[in-house]
Enzyme design. Structure first.
Site, mmCIF file in Angstrom:
data_model
loop_
_atom_site.group_PDB
_atom_site.id
_atom_site.type_symbol
_atom_site.label_atom_id
_atom_site.label_comp_id
_atom_site.label_asym_id
_atom_site.label_seq_id
_atom_site.Cartn_x
_atom_site.Cartn_y
_atom_site.Cartn_z
ATOM 1 N N SER A 248 0.891 -1.319 -0.052
ATOM 2 C CA SER A 248 0.096 -0.102 -0.096
ATOM 3 C C SER A 248 0.799 1.347 0.053
ATOM 4 C CB SER A 248 -1.186 -0.082 1.214
ATOM 5 O OG SER A 248 -0.215 0.009 2.257
ATOM 6 N N LYS A 294 -5.851 4.632 8.421
ATOM 7 C CA LYS A 294 -4.539 5.503 7.789
ATOM 8 C C LYS A 294 -5.022 6.933 7.979
ATOM 9 C CE LYS A 294 -2.565 1.710 5.220
ATOM 10 N NZ LYS A 294 -2.066 1.251 3.905
#
Length: 356
Positions: A248, A294
Site C-alpha cells: 500500500s 490510515k
C-alpha cells in the site's frame, strides 16, 4: 433517620480474609484474557512515517521543505480484551484470522507481506524514473508464489517465495502465461511445476482442482501469485522500509523518488503530505485495506493533504471511505482522490507553495 449497623467481628474478619482472594482472582482473569487467543486479528491506526529519511536516491535532492509520508495500519492477534475494545471503538475493527492468513501460517503471512513490499518498491522505482524521463528496463523472470490456500493442491508442495519458471516444460515468465495455460486444462489433470526455491531448481507434480473465485470456476492449484521482475534504472535507490510490509505504500514511494529526482522542483510545496495506494507499472493507483485507520494515523501526525485511491468496482471507493472517516474525526486534512500517480503530481504542481 437511618441507622448504621456494624457487622459482627467474625463476619468482618471473614470479609477481610476473602477480599484479597477475590482481587487476586480478578487480576488473574485480566492477565489470562491478554493471552487467550481468539480467531481474529484487530486492526487499528498505525503511524505516518516521513519518507525522506527512508528513501535515498543517488544524487537526489534532500532539501524538500515539506514531506511525503507513508501510512500504516497496526494489526495484531486479538485477545478477549481487544475483541471487546474493537466492538466499542470506531477506530478498531476485527478481521477473521483465516481471511488474513489465507490458509497459511503466520510465517507465510510475514513472508508474503515482505515479498509484496519489495515488489511494490521495485515498481515504484520504475514508475518514478519513467515519469522523470529516465530510461527503465523491466524484465519478467517467473511467477512468485505469494500464498497457498488451505485444502488445495499447492499446499505443502509450494511455499511463499517460490518462483515458478515453467509448467510442463513451458516457460512461465509472467503470471498471465501461467494462468492462461492452467485454465485450458481440466480438473484432475496433473501438471509438473518447475520452480526456484532459495535459487535451487525443483519440480513438483500437482493435480489440478476446481478453484472458485469472483470470476467463477476454473482449474487451478490454489495459489496467489505475482510477477517476479528485475528492474534496471540508471541511478541507485535504497529504501529502508524496516519491518513495514504490504503493497500500500507504492504511491507514496513513487512520489518521494520522483521528487528526489527533480532537483529544480519541490513537489511537496512545503506541505506534510500523507497517502496510500498500490502502484502498477502504468502508474495506476490501486485499492488498499484499512483506509479509515490510515486517515486517523495521518491526522495524528499532522498531515495536511492525504491522497486516497479513487478506485472503481466496489460499493464505495477508498476515497469515499476516507472522506467519511475524515468527517467523523473532524480533521482539516484535505482528502484528494487519485486514479494515477500523475493525478497526484498534477495536483501538487498546481498547488500554491505553503508560506512558512
Amino acid at each position: 433517620m437511618t441507622e448504621e449497623h456494624q457487622l459482627p467481628d467474625h463476619l468482618q474478619a471473614r470479609r477481610i480474609r476473602i477480599l484479597p482472594w477475590v482481587m487476586l482472582l480478578v487480576m488473574l482473569l485480566m492477565v489470562a484474557s491478554i493471552f487467550i487467543p481468539v480467531p481474529y486479528y484487530v486492526m487499528r491506526p498505525g503511524s505516518a512515517v516521513a519518507l525522506g529519511p527512508i528513501i535515498q536516491v543517488e544524487e537526489g535532492k534532500k532539501d524538500a521543505k515539506g514531506a511525503f509520508m507513508l501510512t500504516t495500519v497496526r494489526m495484531g492477534e486479538a485477545n478477549p480484551f481487544w475483541y471487546v475494545y474493537a466492538h466499542l471503538s470506531p477506530d478498531a475493527e476485527l478481521v477473521e484470522k483465516e481471511t488474513v492468513l489465507n490458509g497459511g501460517s503466520d510465517e507465510d503471512f510475514t513472508k508474503r507481506e515482505q515479498a509484496v513490499m519489495q515488489n511494490s518498491q521495485k515498481i515504484a522505482e520504475a514508475v518514478a524514473f519513467r515519469l522523470a524521463g529516465y530510461p527503465v528496463k523491466v524484465e519478467n523472470h517467473g511467477v512468485t508464489v505469494m500464498g497457498t490456500a488451505e485444502g488445495l493442491p499447492a499446499k505443502g508442495k509450494l511455499q511463499v517465495g517460490d518462483v515458478i519458471i515453467a509448467v510442463d516444460g513451458h516457460k512461465t515468465m509472467e503470471r498471465t502465461i501461467l494462468q492462461q495455460y492452467l485454465v485450458k486444462k481440466k480438473v484432475g489433470d496433473t501438471v509438473e511445476i518447475t520452480f526456484l526455491r532459495d535459487e535451487e531448481e525443483k519440480t513438483a507434480s500437482i493435480t489440478l482442482a476446481e478453484i472458485k473465485d469472483e470470476n467463477g470456476k476454473r482449474p487451478g492449484i490454489g495459489i496467489s501469485l505475482d510477477n517476479y521482475q528485475t528492474i534496471e534504472i540508471p541511478k541507485d535507490v535504497s529504501i529502508a522500509s524496516k519491518n513495514i510490509g504490504g503493497p500500500s505504500a507504492g504511491l507514496m514511494f513513487t512520489l518521494e523518488i520522483y521528487d528526489q529526482l527533480n532537483k529544480d522542483l519541490d513537489l511537496t510545496r512545503g506541505y506534510k503530505i500523507a497517502g496510500t495506494g498500490t502502484i502498477s507499472d502504468d502508474g495506476t493507483v490501486g485499492r488498499i485495506g484499512g483506509i479509515n485507520h490510515k486517515i486517523v494515523a495521518a491526522d495524528s501526525a499532522g498531515a495536511e493533504i492525504f491522497f486516497a485511491p479513487d478506485d472503481e468496482g466496489y460499493a464505495t471507493s477508498n476515497y469515499e471511505d476516507a472522506v467519511v472517516t475524515a468527517k467523523r474525526i473532524g480533521t482539516s486534512m484535505k482528502i484528494v482522490p487519485v486514479k494515477n500517480v500523475r493525478d497526484a503530481v498534477k495536483y501538487l504542481t498546481s498547488l500554491a507553495p505553503k508560506h512558512s
